[in-house]
Write a protein that holds these residues in place. Sequence first.
Motif, PDB file in Angstrom:
ATOM      1  N   ASN A 137       0.831  -1.210   0.000  1.00 49.63           N
ATOM      2  CA  ASN A 137       0.000   0.000   0.000  1.00 49.63           C
ATOM      3  C   ASN A 137       0.861   1.254   0.000  1.00 49.63           C
ATOM      4  OD1 ASN A 137      -2.424  -1.358  -0.065  1.00 49.63           O
ATOM      5  ND2 ASN A 137      -2.700  -1.322   2.151  1.00 49.63           N
ATOM      6  N   GLU A 138       1.926   1.274   0.793  1.00 57.54           N
ATOM      7  CA  GLU A 138       2.822   2.434   0.849  1.00 57.54           C
ATOM      8  C   GLU A 138       3.521   2.633  -0.501  1.00 57.54           C
ATOM      9  OE1 GLU A 138       4.662   5.784   2.000  1.00 57.54           O
ATOM     10  OE2 GLU A 138       3.076   4.722   3.080  1.00 57.54           O
ATOM     11  N   ARG A 139       3.949   1.564  -1.118  1.00 60.11           N
ATOM     12  CA  ARG A 139       4.595   1.646  -2.435  1.00 60.11           C
ATOM     13  C   ARG A 139       3.611   2.186  -3.476  1.00 60.11           C
ATOM     14  NH1 ARG A 139       6.096  -3.615  -3.472  1.00 60.11           N
ATOM     15  NH2 ARG A 139       7.586  -3.394  -1.792  1.00 60.11           N
ATOM     16  N   HIS A 140       2.362   1.764  -3.412  1.00 63.68           N
ATOM     17  CA  HIS A 140       1.341   2.242  -4.347  1.00 63.68           C
ATOM     18  C   HIS A 140       1.101   3.744  -4.152  1.00 63.68           C
ATOM     19  CE1 HIS A 140      -2.107   2.064  -6.999  1.00 63.68           C
ATOM     20  NE2 HIS A 140      -2.815   2.701  -6.080  1.00 63.68           N
ATOM     21  N   ALA A 145       1.885   9.409  -6.007  1.00 61.21           N
ATOM     22  CA  ALA A 145       2.464  10.731  -5.748  1.00 61.21           C
ATOM     23  C   ALA A 145       3.498  11.090  -6.809  1.00 61.21           C
ATOM     24  CB  ALA A 145       3.088  10.779  -4.355  1.00 61.21           C
ATOM     25  N   THR A 146       4.297  10.132  -7.233  1.00 58.64           N
ATOM     26  CA  THR A 146       5.284  10.364  -8.285  1.00 58.64           C
ATOM     27  C   THR A 146       4.598  10.732  -9.592  1.00 58.64           C
ATOM     28  OG1 THR A 146       6.863   8.841  -7.266  1.00 58.64           O
ATOM     29  CG2 THR A 146       7.157   9.296  -9.612  1.00 58.64           C
ATOM     30  N   TYR A 195      -4.046  15.056 -18.444  1.00 52.59           N
ATOM     31  CA  TYR A 195      -2.773  14.389 -18.692  1.00 52.59           C
ATOM     32  C   TYR A 195      -2.860  12.956 -18.190  1.00 52.59           C
ATOM     33  CZ  TYR A 195      -0.670  18.938 -19.559  1.00 52.59           C
ATOM     34  OH  TYR A 195      -0.368  20.174 -20.077  1.00 52.59           O
ATOM     35  N   ARG A 196      -2.228  12.060 -18.946  1.00 47.89           N
ATOM     36  CA  ARG A 196      -2.099  10.662 -18.516  1.00 47.89           C
ATOM     37  C   ARG A 196      -0.625  10.444 -18.186  1.00 47.89           C
ATOM     38  NH1 ARG A 196      -3.984   8.020 -22.649  1.00 47.89           N
ATOM     39  NH2 ARG A 196      -6.011   7.693 -21.697  1.00 47.89           N
ATOM     40  N   ALA A 197      -0.371   9.913 -17.005  1.00 51.17           N
ATOM     41  CA  ALA A 197       0.989   9.574 -16.592  1.00 51.17           C
ATOM     42  C   ALA A 197       1.032   8.084 -16.298  1.00 51.17           C
ATOM     43  CB  ALA A 197       1.394  10.371 -15.362  1.00 51.17           C
ATOM     44  N   THR A 198       2.040   7.431 -16.864  1.00 50.23           N
ATOM     45  CA  THR A 198       2.204   5.990 -16.689  1.00 50.23           C
ATOM     46  C   THR A 198       3.629   5.711 -16.252  1.00 50.23           C
ATOM     47  OG1 THR A 198       0.643   5.612 -18.498  1.00 50.23           O
ATOM     48  CG2 THR A 198       1.983   3.735 -17.809  1.00 50.23           C
ATOM     49  N   VAL A 199       3.777   4.905 -15.223  1.00 54.70           N
ATOM     50  CA  VAL A 199       5.103   4.519 -14.765  1.00 54.70           C
ATOM     51  C   VAL A 199       5.523   3.260 -15.523  1.00 54.70           C
ATOM     52  CG1 VAL A 199       4.344   3.115 -12.800  1.00 54.70           C
ATOM     53  CG2 VAL A 199       6.567   4.193 -12.738  1.00 54.70           C
TER      54      VAL A 199
END
Length: 102
Positions: A22-25, A30-31, A81-85
């Motif tokens: 959950n913290e990683r998500h 946030a990134t 805007y779409r942001a994808t990691v």
Amino acid sequence: MALLVGTFAASVTQRATQERDNERHHQTIATLETAIDAVAGSVLADEPNVRLPVSSPATHNDEGQWVIVEPVTQSEEPLMYRATVFRDGRPGVSILRSANKK
């Protein structure tokens, strides 16, 4: 008694893993939000897509982690805007939202 202790240990381990995930998500979201705000507030806002590095490759075979931000135009709506990691060339979490007005 051993069964009870084993079940308790497994439960605690599973809960710790879920909290870590959950913290990683939350950190990933946030990134992505920060990447959208950075692109929207820069001269790159009109580019079809912007690739922003998040981490350097750990090894020569590793491609690292980055975010791609792209504007998404939909009729009669504010610019979104779409942001994808991406990690090692594979897409992961993606969000779609407008940039924060400052």
